[in-house]
Motif scaffolding. Structure first.
Motif: not given
Length: 118
Positions: A77-81, A102-106, A112-115
């Protein structure tokens, strides 16, 4: 315990990810640069997932994902602004299983980690 790689230079955010992962029964190794991530992946092939902060210094996403097995890429998984639309799109095009602002990930971190990772 399943092991995953976190590529992120933000120590506070890394702590949040690591703490959530531990609650889910995952262990992690954290690296703070793209070059270190490439080195770690060259030396180890036992990661079950990877979390990428697209703002990590020295991160060459294309090179890193080229070093990544198909199995690991399927759990990356990747996240960013949200304003970094091109980086988010590139991560998706290069095969990251999940790409988030980043907001979605947080806000959705445990799910997300489970999936994707565990």
């Amino acid at each position: 315990m399943s092991r995953y790689l976190v590529v992120c230079s933000d120590l506070i955010f890394t702590s949040k990810v690591s703490g959530t992962a531990q609650m889910l029964g995952l262990s992690c190794e954290t690296v703070m640069s793209g070059a270190k991530a490439e080195s770690v992946l060259d030396a180890n092939d036992d990661f079950v997932g990877m979390v990428l902060d697209l703002n990590t210094p020295g991160l060459n996403l294309e090179t890193l994902l080229r070093k990544t097995s198909a199995e690991l890429k399927a759990k990356t998984v990747a996240f960013g602004p949200h304003v970094e639309v091109d980086k988010l799109k590139q991560a998706q095009e290069l095969g990251c299983a999940g790409v988030f602002t980043r907001g979605q990930f947080t806000s959705e971190l445990p799910a997300i980690l489970q999936k994707y990772v565990s």
